[in-house]
Write an enzyme that holds these catalytic residues in place. Structure first.
Site, PDB file in Angstrom:
ATOM      1  N   GLY A   1     -36.352  -1.335   3.293  1.00  0.00           N
ATOM      2  CA  GLY A   1     -36.446  -0.071   4.280  1.00  0.00           C
ATOM      3  C   GLY A   1     -37.276  -0.015   4.620  1.00  0.00           C
TER       4      GLY A   1
ATOM      5  N   SER B   1     -35.252  -0.993   8.006  1.00  0.00           N
ATOM      6  CA  SER B   1     -34.174  -0.864   9.284  1.00  0.00           C
ATOM      7  C   SER B   1     -33.479  -1.907   9.124  1.00  0.00           C
ATOM      8  CB  SER B   1     -34.825  -0.189   9.796  1.00  0.00           C
ATOM      9  OG  SER B   1     -35.084   1.149   9.660  1.00  0.00           O
ATOM     10  N   SER B   2     -33.386  -2.770   8.734  1.00  0.00           N
ATOM     11  CA  SER B   2     -32.604  -4.251   9.026  1.00  0.00           C
ATOM     12  C   SER B   2     -31.025  -3.846   9.271  1.00  0.00           C
ATOM     13  CB  SER B   2     -32.917  -5.151   7.690  1.00  0.00           C
ATOM     14  OG  SER B   2     -32.698  -4.891   6.677  1.00  0.00           O
TER      15      SER B   2
ATOM     16  N   ASP C   1     -32.980   5.913  12.351  1.00  0.00           N
ATOM     17  CA  ASP C   1     -33.840   4.432  12.596  1.00  0.00           C
ATOM     18  C   ASP C   1     -32.745   3.951  13.851  1.00  0.00           C
ATOM     19  OD1 ASP C   1     -34.661   4.466   9.676  1.00  0.00           O
ATOM     20  OD2 ASP C   1     -32.796   3.564   9.004  1.00  0.00           O
TER      21      ASP C   1
ATOM     22  N   ASN D   1     -29.561  -1.342  -2.440  1.00  0.00           N
ATOM     23  CA  ASN D   1     -29.057  -1.749  -1.292  1.00  0.00           C
ATOM     24  C   ASN D   1     -27.977  -0.902  -0.925  1.00  0.00           C
ATOM     25  OD1 ASN D   1     -26.368  -2.513   0.068  1.00  0.00           O
ATOM     26  ND2 ASN D   1     -26.194  -4.005  -0.518  1.00  0.00           N
ATOM     27  N   LYS D   2     -28.345   0.360   0.109  1.00  0.00           N
ATOM     28  CA  LYS D   2     -27.056   1.524  -0.256  1.00  0.00           C
ATOM     29  C   LYS D   2     -26.233   2.242  -0.053  1.00  0.00           C
ATOM     30  CE  LYS D   2     -29.777   2.593   3.664  1.00  0.00           C
ATOM     31  NZ  LYS D   2     -30.363   3.338   5.572  1.00  0.00           N
TER      32      LYS D   2
END
Length: 329
Positions: A14, A16-17, A61, A104-105
């Site tokens: 969470g 923003s990687s 992001d 994992n979105k």
């Protein structure tokens, strides 16, 4: 182009990687090809690029990755994209704590279902108010076209939408379309088989969260004596809404927020998409060291799987500069 990649952002946390990687790739590609773009244009291109993996994400992001400046938070607004300085009060630090639950979105449908629920709520609200619902995609657009405040939009949500989940059949009936039209024209690929959607709860969260953002900025600008307390209360309200109305928390995040509040945080909430990842807490600077020590002991040192991750999972942070290219002199 030959690239060597390295980073310190925990994946699926969470923080923003994925957006950091996309923004870095965009910036490096421009540099390698001798091209230039404005930060705003680059942020918008990177936002669109990230959707190719199937995540119906927003642009916050990517925008902050390019538009961030040292020493100030930013209010990010869209249509058109712009960023406004927000001076945070002194006397408090923002602490990131990783729940160590990865989300994992791109591999799950949770995130996209929320996007579709907001889109469907937009359609029903638009139609009820006589707007061109087919061309209205976002909840913000409904507010803009009606020319009303966020508080008034919350009242409209109460009047138009019901708290019970909507079936696809009911949605089709409300909009006067077939199930095939719903699937082909509105729903994303990985939400085609979802049978029920919570529209009331998602719309309530979005409009109330937007109101909290503006109130947060207002408090920072006015800087009352109890600013830190007021900002902390907004963060707590935000977390309750994320947990109960948007339903994007998880048991580990709930426990971590409770621990942070127990050991001195004025406010604490999840950050990022949810269902795992990190919390962000506002902590008085004079309590920071004790806070870090107690949270480590209560959350990380009590679990053998989290114990090895504790050194990289809990840290104080402050606003820094956005993406840069470093070149040899």
């Amino acid at each position: 182009m030959n690239c060597l990649l390295d980073g310190t952002i925990p994946p699926s946390s969470g923080l923003s990687s994925s957006s950091a990687l996309v923004c870095c790739a965009g910036l490096v590609t421009l540099r390698a090809n001798g091209k230039t773009l404005s930060k705003v244009d680059l942020a918008e291109i990177c936002t669109k690029s990230e959707r190719y993996i199937g995540t119906e994400g927003g642009g916050m992001d990517q925008s902050i990755s390019f538009l961030a400046e040292e020493g100030t938070a930013k209010l990010i607004e869209f249509s058109p994209l712009r960023a406004t300085d927000v001076r945070l009060p002194s006397g408090a630090a923002f602490v990131i704590a990783n729940s160590c639950v990865e989300m994992n979105k791109a591999a799950t449908s949770h995130y996209n279902i929320r996007v579709m629920e907001c889109r469907l709520a937009t359609k029903l609200l638009s139609k009820s108010k006589g707007l061109d619902w087919k061309k209205t995609l976002r909840l913000q657009d409904v507010q803009t076209k009606l020319g009303v405040s966020l508080e008034e939009m919350l009242t409209i949500v109460e009047e138009v939408l019901h708290p019970e989940p909507y079936s696809t059949e009911e949605i089709c009936k409300c909009l006067g379309i077939s199930l095939e039209e719903l699937r082909s024209q509105i729903l994303s690929q990985n939400t085609q088989d979802v049978s029920t959607f919570k529209l009331y709860q998602r719309a309530k969260h979005v409009y109330s969260e937007a109101a909290r953002v503006l109130e947060f900025k207002k408090i920072c600008n006015e800087a009352p004596a109890n600013a830190i307390q007021l900002l902390g209360e907004l963060m707590n309200q935000s977390y309750i809404s994320c947990r109960e109305m948007y339903e994007c928390s998880c048991p580990e995040l709930d426990r971590l927020v409770d621990i942070c509040l127990q050991f001195g945080a004025i406010g604490s909430r999840l950050t990022g998409a949810g269902w795992g990842g990190c919390t962000v807490s506002m902590v008085p600077t004079d309590k920071l060291n004790a806070f870090l020590k107690n949270v480590k002991k209560a959350y990380y040192q009590t679990d053998v799987q989290r114990l090895p991750l504790e050194n990289n999972s809990l840290f104080a942070t402050k606003p820094g500069r956005g993406a840069l290219v470093f070149v040899e002199a």
